[in-house]
Design a protein around this motif. Structure first.
Motif, PDB file in Angstrom:
ATOM      1  N   SER A   1       9.608  -2.549  -3.941  1.00 16.42           N
ATOM      2  CA  SER A   1       9.778  -1.173  -4.420  1.00 16.42           C
ATOM      3  C   SER A   1      10.692  -1.123  -5.638  1.00 16.42           C
ATOM      4  O   SER A   1      11.474  -2.036  -5.892  1.00 16.42           O
ATOM      5  CB  SER A   1      10.364  -0.303  -3.300  1.00 16.42           C
ATOM      6  OG  SER A   1       9.569  -0.365  -2.136  1.00 16.42           O
TER       7      SER A   1
ATOM      8  N   HIS B   1       6.460   2.597  -4.943  1.00 17.74           N
ATOM      9  CA  HIS B   1       6.101   1.536  -4.008  1.00 17.74           C
ATOM     10  C   HIS B   1       4.593   1.544  -3.773  1.00 17.74           C
ATOM     11  O   HIS B   1       3.887   2.489  -4.159  1.00 17.74           O
ATOM     12  CB  HIS B   1       6.852   1.682  -2.675  1.00 17.74           C
ATOM     13  CG  HIS B   1       6.502   2.925  -1.893  1.00 17.74           C
ATOM     14  ND1 HIS B   1       5.362   3.027  -1.113  1.00 17.74           N
ATOM     15  CD2 HIS B   1       7.149   4.112  -1.760  1.00 17.74           C
ATOM     16  CE1 HIS B   1       5.323   4.208  -0.530  1.00 17.74           C
ATOM     17  NE2 HIS B   1       6.399   4.900  -0.925  1.00 17.74           N
TER      18      HIS B   1
ATOM     19  N   SER C   1       1.089   1.495  -1.432  1.00 18.57           N
ATOM     20  CA  SER C   1       0.599   2.058  -0.178  1.00 18.57           C
ATOM     21  C   SER C   1      -0.896   1.802  -0.049  1.00 18.57           C
ATOM     22  O   SER C   1      -1.640   1.958  -1.026  1.00 18.57           O
ATOM     23  CB  SER C   1       0.864   3.565  -0.116  1.00 18.57           C
ATOM     24  OG  SER C   1       0.229   4.140   1.013  1.00 18.57           O
ATOM     25  N   GLN C   2      -1.324   1.457   1.157  1.00 19.28           N
ATOM     26  CA  GLN C   2      -2.744   1.240   1.392  1.00 19.28           C
ATOM     27  C   GLN C   2      -3.518   2.556   1.406  1.00 19.28           C
ATOM     28  O   GLN C   2      -4.753   2.567   1.390  1.00 19.28           O
ATOM     29  CB  GLN C   2      -2.941   0.523   2.728  1.00 19.28           C
ATOM     30  CG  GLN C   2      -2.413   1.279   3.937  1.00 19.28           C
ATOM     31  CD  GLN C   2      -2.628   0.539   5.234  1.00 19.28           C
ATOM     32  OE1 GLN C   2      -3.606  -0.193   5.378  1.00 19.28           O
ATOM     33  NE2 GLN C   2      -1.703   0.701   6.171  1.00 19.28           N
ATOM     34  N   TYR C   3      -2.791   3.665   1.447  1.00 20.87           N
ATOM     35  CA  TYR C   3      -3.427   4.981   1.485  1.00 20.87           C
ATOM     36  C   TYR C   3      -3.480   5.650   0.110  1.00 20.87           C
ATOM     37  O   TYR C   3      -3.865   6.817   0.002  1.00 20.87           O
ATOM     38  CB  TYR C   3      -2.673   5.898   2.453  1.00 20.87           C
ATOM     39  CG  TYR C   3      -2.534   5.328   3.841  1.00 20.87           C
ATOM     40  CD1 TYR C   3      -3.637   5.211   4.684  1.00 20.87           C
ATOM     41  CD2 TYR C   3      -1.290   4.883   4.306  1.00 20.87           C
ATOM     42  CE1 TYR C   3      -3.519   4.672   5.956  1.00 20.87           C
ATOM     43  CE2 TYR C   3      -1.163   4.345   5.575  1.00 20.87           C
ATOM     44  CZ  TYR C   3      -2.283   4.239   6.395  1.00 20.87           C
ATOM     45  OH  TYR C   3      -2.164   3.702   7.652  1.00 20.87           O
TER      46      TYR C   3
ATOM     47  N   LYS D   1      -1.623  -0.440  -3.134  1.00 23.91           N
ATOM     48  CA  LYS D   1      -0.873  -1.624  -2.730  1.00 23.91           C
ATOM     49  C   LYS D   1      -1.287  -2.866  -3.512  1.00 23.91           C
ATOM     50  O   LYS D   1      -0.446  -3.712  -3.847  1.00 23.91           O
ATOM     51  CB  LYS D   1      -1.080  -1.864  -1.228  1.00 23.91           C
ATOM     52  CG  LYS D   1      -0.219  -2.956  -0.627  1.00 23.91           C
ATOM     53  CD  LYS D   1       1.239  -2.544  -0.558  1.00 23.91           C
ATOM     54  CE  LYS D   1       2.091  -3.567   0.157  1.00 23.91           C
ATOM     55  NZ  LYS D   1       3.526  -3.202   0.178  1.00 23.91           N
TER      56      LYS D   1
ATOM     57  N   SER E   1       2.643  11.447   0.334  1.00 22.82           N
ATOM     58  CA  SER E   1       3.838  10.663   0.676  1.00 22.82           C
ATOM     59  C   SER E   1       4.967  11.581   1.140  1.00 22.82           C
ATOM     60  O   SER E   1       4.790  12.790   1.274  1.00 22.82           O
ATOM     61  CB  SER E   1       4.291   9.864  -0.545  1.00 22.82           C
ATOM     62  OG  SER E   1       4.812  10.743  -1.534  1.00 22.82           O
TER      63      SER E   1
ATOM     64  N   ALA F   1       3.764   6.908  -4.776  1.00 22.86           N
ATOM     65  CA  ALA F   1       3.216   5.666  -4.228  1.00 22.86           C
ATOM     66  C   ALA F   1       1.862   5.364  -4.864  1.00 22.86           C
ATOM     67  O   ALA F   1       1.036   6.260  -5.059  1.00 22.86           O
ATOM     68  CB  ALA F   1       3.070   5.773  -2.721  1.00 22.86           C
TER      69      ALA F   1
ATOM     70  N   SER G   1       0.525  -2.752  -6.943  1.00 21.74           N
ATOM     71  CA  SER G   1       1.882  -2.203  -7.054  1.00 21.74           C
ATOM     72  C   SER G   1       2.907  -3.217  -7.551  1.00 21.74           C
ATOM     73  O   SER G   1       3.778  -2.875  -8.356  1.00 21.74           O
ATOM     74  CB  SER G   1       2.329  -1.614  -5.717  1.00 21.74           C
ATOM     75  OG  SER G   1       2.334  -2.589  -4.690  1.00 21.74           O
TER      76      SER G   1
ATOM     77  N   TYR H   1       8.685  -0.214   2.676  1.00 25.29           N
ATOM     78  CA  TYR H   1       7.330  -0.185   2.115  1.00 25.29           C
ATOM     79  C   TYR H   1       7.044  -1.407   1.240  1.00 25.29           C
ATOM     80  O   TYR H   1       6.167  -1.372   0.384  1.00 25.29           O
ATOM     81  CB  TYR H   1       7.132   1.097   1.309  1.00 25.29           C
ATOM     82  CG  TYR H   1       7.304   2.349   2.140  1.00 25.29           C
ATOM     83  CD1 TYR H   1       6.321   2.742   3.056  1.00 25.29           C
ATOM     84  CD2 TYR H   1       8.463   3.126   2.043  1.00 25.29           C
ATOM     85  CE1 TYR H   1       6.479   3.879   3.835  1.00 25.29           C
ATOM     86  CE2 TYR H   1       8.628   4.263   2.814  1.00 25.29           C
ATOM     87  CZ  TYR H   1       7.639   4.632   3.711  1.00 25.29           C
ATOM     88  OH  TYR H   1       7.809   5.759   4.492  1.00 25.29           O
TER      89      TYR H   1
END
Length: 242
Positions: free
Chosen positions: A163, A185, A187-189, A210, A202, A207, A213, A160
């Motif tokens: 991290s 980490h 995440s685009q979500y 992004k 997740s 998360a 992060s 990912y």
């Protein structure tokens, strides 16, 4: 008379100093030999001074957290920091899992300078619940979040991206974090879509978006405290820290 008393006191003081010989003050008083001025300065560089006249509630207000998290959440985090050893105390990360996932519930707080550095969204494990996580687990492949106190460790580039490894500090609650590969980490979500009632979830990792992060990870890595808060009895009754 007074002159004689002064002479006696001076003689006693001289005798005491002489009896110390070549001993240092630490040796004479049986203190830890590492307690030098230099060591104290180094140790205090990442410590937050909880001043006697400054209560946790006053700090909570100074940080303007009233509309961001409940006082109990903040109080538990600070209480845990006071109890735990070998963690840096300048910055703390608090994740409030009593809030909906479409609200900001990941907070990075600079205690030394009394300001919130980051306030953002965070995902929870897909088997922990929908918008608000209700079920937690320390088991491998449970795909659930684990509450409680963690110590941040080193960073790495993995599946990912950039991290941050976490070390769970509560036995039976989150101490299998390394075995489960629970990490912070990007995440685009990790941001709610327009009209969404919940955030994507997740496999158990906290998360975060992004785009921020890397900055967040660099600020909280290397031995700082991360606290995941919940009101669920399964954690509250079992934790020995809060």
């Amino acid at each position: 008379m007074i002159k004689n008393i002064l002479v006696i006191l001076f003689t006693l003081a001289s005798s005491t100093m002489a009896s110390m010989g070549n001993y240092s003050i630490n040796e004479k008083l049986d203190l830890d030999s590492s307690l030098s001025i230099e060591n104290i300065k180094v140790r205090s560089s990442n410590k937050f001074a909880f001043l006697p006249n400054s209560s946790v509630e006053n700090l909570y207000k100074e940080l303007n957290l009233i509309n961001k998290m409940d006082f109990t959440t903040f109080s538990n985090a600070i209480s845990g920091m006071k109890k735990l050893k070998d963690v840096k105390e300048d910055i703390i990360t608090i994740i409030d899992f009593t809030k909906s996932s479409i609200k900001e519930r990941f907070f990075v707080i600079d205690l030394k300078n009394k300001k919130t550095l980051f306030s953002t969204y965070v995902m929870h494990g897909k088997n922990s619940g929908e918008s608000i996580p209700k079920e937690f687990s320390n088991a491998v492949n449970s795909f659930k979040s684990s509450p409680g106190f963690y110590k941040t460790e080193n960073t790495y580039n993995g599946e990912y991206g950039y991290s941050l490894r976490l070390n769970g500090l509560e036995k039976g609650i989150n101490d299998k974090a390394r075995e489960r590969a629970i990490v912070v980490h990007g995440s685009q979500y990790a941001k709610p879509k327009p009209g969404a009632k919940k955030l994507d979830r997740s496999l158990g990792c906290p998360a975060i978006p992004k785009e921020i992060s890397d900055k967040v990870i660099n600020k909280i890595k290397d031995g700082r405290l991360l606290y995941i808060h919940t009101n669920e009895k399964s954690y509250v009754q079992k934790s020995s820290i809060i």
